[in-house]
Design an enzyme around this catalytic site. Structure first.
Site, mmCIF file in Angstrom:
data_model
loop_
_atom_site.group_PDB
_atom_site.id
_atom_site.type_symbol
_atom_site.label_atom_id
_atom_site.label_comp_id
_atom_site.label_asym_id
_atom_site.label_seq_id
_atom_site.Cartn_x
_atom_site.Cartn_y
_atom_site.Cartn_z
ATOM 1 N N LYS C 76 0.998 -1.383 0.109
ATOM 2 C CA LYS C 76 -0.024 -0.258 -0.043
ATOM 3 C C LYS C 76 0.798 1.182 -0.162
ATOM 4 O O LYS C 76 1.913 1.269 0.625
ATOM 5 C CB LYS C 76 -0.784 -0.115 1.250
ATOM 6 C CG LYS C 76 -1.888 1.042 1.089
ATOM 7 C CD LYS C 76 -2.746 0.710 2.388
ATOM 8 C CE LYS C 76 -3.980 2.066 2.563
ATOM 9 N NZ LYS C 76 -4.922 1.657 3.690
ATOM 10 N N SER C 151 -9.819 1.790 2.511
ATOM 11 C CA SER C 151 -8.951 2.506 1.814
ATOM 12 C C SER C 151 -8.034 1.709 1.091
ATOM 13 O O SER C 151 -7.457 2.174 0.053
ATOM 14 C CB SER C 151 -8.200 3.737 2.729
ATOM 15 O OG SER C 151 -7.703 3.048 3.422
ATOM 16 N N SER C 175 -10.245 -0.533 6.774
ATOM 17 C CA SER C 175 -9.720 -0.213 5.535
ATOM 18 C C SER C 175 -8.909 -1.634 4.854
ATOM 19 O O SER C 175 -8.750 -1.508 3.831
ATOM 20 C CB SER C 175 -8.582 0.903 5.571
ATOM 21 O OG SER C 175 -9.199 2.086 5.201
#
Lengths: 482, 95, 485
Positions: C76, C151, C175
């Site tokens: 990420k 997210s 997330s």
């Protein structure tokens, strides 16, 4: 109308740790810009703080040194505001649960009485960087070497009522933190910075007036001047029908001028809240016990010992215990000479005068405690008189000998104690001053005591000060009366 | 507790954000919506409950006072917006 | 090769059936061909990946390796990676080359895993749909009209599209779990403090936690073995022994007590999602578990409490983005205030600015007690609810989100409707507990996961429970069509 001032202080003390409060970057003074600002100090994305154990220990020692309660559970908050020298946009500090609770610092006033100044609390926090205002293409330069240096901020109650008291307090605090070894005390480098809160009110009034805060005073002299100036300003203002507004002020020591800091006037809302990157700090009893065991003798205890064990007076003891280096110098001198009172007189007299005149710190004194002790020994054993001793001291100060004995020997300053030699000299002096001798003998007995001084003076002059003054006196009397 | 336009402007200033004149109404409305949802909290009495700042009951660990960071200025300033002589440059700071 | 799980790839590398360079090249090729339609990567680090793969092959040849040596992974884009852009999905960090490495990515690097690139995400991890990225929205590989969740939407989508077998994610309010659920993959949010946050760009410090996103629970266990552990650089990281998370994967579930929080099955839950979840729970009954209804009375208050605490922490965490030392700076600032305001307003996206405003307001003078303090008090109540429920049962189960993945743009107008996506996930972050999502079925062709919640540091138990389910179901093995490169 008679006015009185009410003064409280906030003092930022840089702790003498090797590294920052939340990072492993060095805190050494004077490095090239931003060479001691690591990713944590710069507040780069993703970095996290870890608390320096030594900063905690030093804050605790301060608490123990001022007889304060230590908050065994204390915590950090964030104080939020934007400023270029504050890299994260918040200062990590303590608000709700500071590490050091209420305590007190006792000061001696001019009249010899003492006063206790209450400490509201002291908390741990991080220092900010520095903005350099020299011109860089019309911009300011930011150096973050200082950012993250551990501080304790000490907050007093408004217990002082004039500049002298505030300075006495500041000096005492300086003595406490340097004795504890938690701060180098170098005020010119910003190691201790004083903010003074000043208000005035009519004498006898119990309600406090509006206060102003003058920031970042870094010398005792500036502090005294700034406070006096501010008190005067406020009284003038009120007497002219004006009102004092609460504001932050900046004092410039070089120009002896103060002004309002406009940029700080804007109402700030610091949005304090618990720092989520740090957990509560829990202080174990075992740590407290360990630190208690490491505590040095504090200035007040030292003063009491000087009075009790060394027979010094209150005033001398106060002065000599105030600064740790001075105290150590005095104790070494007293030990070498075996005479604490004479040692005290010399340290506070001749030595202190020479240091001040030459702006030299006692730690750099060309006359060491051993040299001064040795000098006092020669006074005590009548090798030299007190007057000659000053000459010897001066010679030592100027590096004209490794110790008193060498100077005395080299310069032939040894006191003349040979009765025959002194008698011969006296005879010469009396012969040269026959008129005065007649006057003396004609004078009533009660006046003669004063008149003999003239002859002693002449004799000492003739001997270049080396004659033993006691012997001169004694023999003179005998001859004059005779 | 409805937030009004003036408060939005004040909060934006505190946060050093500039909201375009044309967007203030919209921003105010969306904040009102969010704060309306948040106000559900007021339905419950929380008197006497100790606020919880961290999920776990842990205490702060302490670091030994040893220098572990060396000078990395060049690397750390490599992508800085403006520097000179090792300093970060910003528009004039007025005190 | 891309159909294989991470565990299978590890075996293939060990058996010499394939080299890390071949595997890495294979994935880089797929990313180049397929990712333009999903936008799951922000940055692809092809050259570095191949170089690392060569070193991994050499390590394997030299006998110096572990299960992850040579395995390509995606990270990420909020984990700082030295020398590689770390954007956090934001314009304000578009030019930010991290000068240091996060602990999580350093752990993978040291294990010999390969970084294929940095995955797309909602800006500063603020969002539930991955529509708040400076680099554009991510599309759900199961249906490109749908959002992938957020997210960690890029990480979830790249696993679903088989553009990596494993990816890192972070979970502040759901997330990892919500996008895992919506993309039909497995994801676990460990207990707060289990994984170091050093080098992970903070959204809300007391809630953020990193975890693995994979196709199977076994793969997640292998990744967590590398991610978890004490880090002296993170004060909130817990110094607790890390078990081998793969050790107990096959432990039988006889006698497992599952609690169903009645608040997670109340109004607002899509009936299709509820059906998938209830069917999954029936599988567990077949595996020997018993079911009990429990209650989390303050669960509904998690949403408002979270939307005070997270924005409050974020508002100050994001103050450092000021255009002074790194990142975006506006053109020709007139003065200091102009520098701050324009750099931040031009650099941050709308949702980030909105949360900064909410958080600033909640902390501001006069509102602190009514908002921030109150939220922290509710936080304690939420944790106490969980403690009580988890004293009656071993784990809790329920949905991850009220609906399956919705269409792109469907919830962008009203922030509150978007926030409601987090209703079943955020309470865990407030409480610090571990939670996991495993694929459990489909609603209208869009995946739905089952959320499993455990006690503090019960990750091994959650992975075991997820793994046993995956031994008797094949939801996790299904893949979207049209993924052949």
């Amino acid at each position: 109308m008679a006015w009185e001032a009410v003064i409280g202080l906030e003092i930022h003390v840089q702790l003498a740790t090797k590294t920052k409060i939340f990072s492993g970057a060095s805190t050494a003074f004077g490095a090239a810009p931003n060479t001691q600002a690591c990713a944590v100090d710069l507040g780069l994305p993703g970095v996290l703080p870890v608390l320096n154990a030594e900063a905690v220990n030093m804050a605790i020692k301060f608490g123990l040194g001022i007889d304060a309660e230590i908050n065994k559970i204390n915590a950090f908050e964030r104080k939020n505001y934007f400023y270029p020298d504050l890299p994260k946009g918040y200062q990590t500090t303590q608000l709700e649960r500071p590490i050091v609770g209420a305590g007190h610092v006792d000061i001696m006033l001019d009249d010899g009485s003492s006063k206790s100044v209450r400490i509201h609390h002291a908390h741990l926090e991080e220092d900010a960087g520095k903005s350099l205002h020299e011109d860089f293409q019309g911009m300011s330069g930011i150096d973050l070497n200082r950012a993250g240096t551990p501080l304790i901020e000490i907050v007093t109650e408004p217990d002082m009522s004039n500049a002298k008291e505030a300075v006495a307090f500041a000096k005492k605090l300086h003595s406490i933190v340097t004795t504890l070894g938690i701060c180098d005390g170098e005020m010119s480098q910003g190691s201790m910075r004083f903010d003074v809160n000043v208000s005035v009110r009519p004498k006898g009034e119990s309600k406090l007036g509006t206060r102003t805060e003058t920031k970042n005073l870094n010398s005792f002299r500036f502090m005294e001047r700034a406070i006096n100036k501010e008190i005067e300003r406020q009284i003038d203002l009120i007497e002219d029908g004006g009102t004092v507004i609460q504001e932050t002020r900046l004092y410039n020591g070089d120009t002896d001028e103060a002004r309002s800091m406009r940029s700080k006037e804007e109402a700030n809302d610091y949005r304090y809240f618990p720092c989520p990157d740090l957990l509560p700090v829990v202080i174990e009893d075992s740590l407290l016990d360990k630190l208690r065991g490491e505590m040095p003798e504090m200035p007040d205890a030292k003063k009491a010992r000087f009075i009790r064990d060394l027979g010094l007076g209150e005033y001398d003891a106060e002065i000599l215990s105030g600064d740790q280096t001075t105290a150590a110098y005095f104790e070494a001198t007293a030990k070498t000479s075996g005479d604490a009172k004479l040692a005290a007189n010399w340290v506070m007299g001749e030595l202190s005068k020479s240091l001040n005149q030459n702006e030299i710190a006692i730690s750099n004194s060309p006359v060491t405690a051993e040299m001064l002790g040795g000098l006092i020994l020669r006074i005590k054993d009548n090798t030299i008189s007190g007057k000659i001793a000053k000459q010897v001291f001066e010679a030592l100060w100027n590096g004209e000998g490794k110790d008193a004995d060498e100077v005395i020997e080299k310069k032939g300053l040894k006191q003349v104690t040979d009765t025959g030699a002194i008698e011969t000299m006296i005879d010469e002096v009396l012969a040269a001053n026959a008129q005065q001798v007649d006057n003396y003998r004609a004078a009533p007995v009660e006046k003669r005591g004063k008149m003999i001084g003239f002859f002693v003076g002449q004799c000492m002059k003739a001997s270049k000060g080396k004659a033993n003054p006691g012997m001169v006196n004694q023999i003179l009397k005998k001859k004059l009366e005779g | 507790m409805a937030i009004d336009r003036k408060e939005v402007e004040a909060v934006a200033h505190l946060a050093r954000l500039s909201i375009d004149e044309t967007q203030i109404e919209r921003t105010t409305e969306s904040l009102q919506g969010i704060l309306g949802m948040i106000d559900q909290m007021q339905a419950i009495d929380t008197k006497g409950i100790e606020p919880m700042a961290h999920p776990l009951d842990a205490v702060q660990r302490l670091r030994a006072d040893e220098v572990t960071e060396t000078d990395q200025r060049e690397k750390l300033q490599q992508h800085a917006p403006a520097t000179e002589e090792g300093l970060f440059l910003v528009p004039k700071v007025i005190e | 090769m891309h159909e294989k799980t991470l565990a299978e790839q590890s075996k293939a590398l060990a058996a010499g059936e394939i080299s890390s360079v071949e595997l890495t090249q294979h994935y880089l090729g797929r990313i180049e061909t397929l990712d333009p339609q999903f936008n799951s990567y922000i940055t692809v680090t092809g050259d570095q990946a191949l170089e690392a793969a060569r070193q991994a092959d050499a390590r394997r040849a030299a006998g110096d390796f572990n299960a992850l040596t040579g395995i390509p992974l995606a990270h990420k884009d909020l984990f700082c990676t030295e020398g590689v852009r770390t954007s956090c999905g934001s314009k304000i960090l578009d030019n930010f080359i991290a000068p240091y490495e996060s602990t999580v990515t350093a752990n993978f690097r040291d294990a010999g895993a390969i970084m294929l690139g940095k995955t797309n995400m909602d800006e500063f991890a603020m969002g539930s749909s991955n529509e708040n990225s400076f680099y554009g929205a991510v599309k759900n590989p199961w249906d490109i009209k749908a959002i992938p969740g957020g997210s960690s939407g890029g990480s979830a989508a790249c696993i679903a599209a088989q553009l990596a077998a494993g990816a890192t994610g972070t979970d502040t309010g759901g997330s990892i779990r919500q996008p895992a659920s919506m993309c039909g993959i497995t994801g676990i949010k460990p207990t707060y403090g289990r994984v170091s946050r050093w080098g992970m760009i903070a959204y809300a410090s007391s809630l953020d936690q990193a975890g693995p996103m994979t196709r199977t629970a076994e793969d997640a266990a292998m990744m967590l073995n590398v991610m978890a552990g004490f880090d002296p650089k993170d004060s909130t990281c817990i110094n607790k022994e890390v078990p081998d998370y793969t050790a107990d994967l096959d432990k039988p579930l006889d006698g497992l007590k599952i609690g169903l929080p009645k608040e997670f099955f109340a109004e607002g839950l899509d009936s299709g999602v509820e059906q998938v979840v209830r069917d999954a729970i029936r599988e567990y009954e077949k595996l020997g578990a018993t079911i009990k209804e429990v209650s989390l009375p303050n669960a509904a208050l998690s949403l408002p409490a979270y939307y005070v605490i997270a924005p409050a922490e974020a508002s100050t965490n994001l103050s450092r983005f000021d255009g002074v030392r790194f990142g975006y700076r506006c053109e020709n600032p007139k003065n200091l205030e102009d520098l701050y305001k324009r750099s931040r307003s031009e650099g941050f996206g709308e949702e980030v600015q909105r949360r900064i405003l909410v958080g600033t307001y909640a902390l501001s003078s006069g509102y602190y007690d009514a908002y921030y303090r109150k939220a922290q008090q509710i936080r304690r109540l939420v944790r106490e609810d969980f403690t009580k429920a988890l004293s009656e049962v071993d784990v809790l189960m329920g949905p991850n989100a009220p609906t399956p993945a919705f269409d792109l743009g469907a919830n962008t107008k009203d922030p509150v409707s978007m926030y409601l996506q987090d209703i079943y996930t955020i309470s865990l972050n407030l409480a610090g507990l571990p939670g996991m999502s495993v694929p459990a079925g489909f609603v209208n062709g869009r995946p739905v996961g089952l959320q499993i919640i455990g006690r503090d540091f019960d990750e091994a138990r959650l992975l075991n429970i997820g793994h046993k389910f995956q031994q008797v179901t094949d939801w996790h093995l299904q893949s979207p069509t049209g993924l052949t490169a």
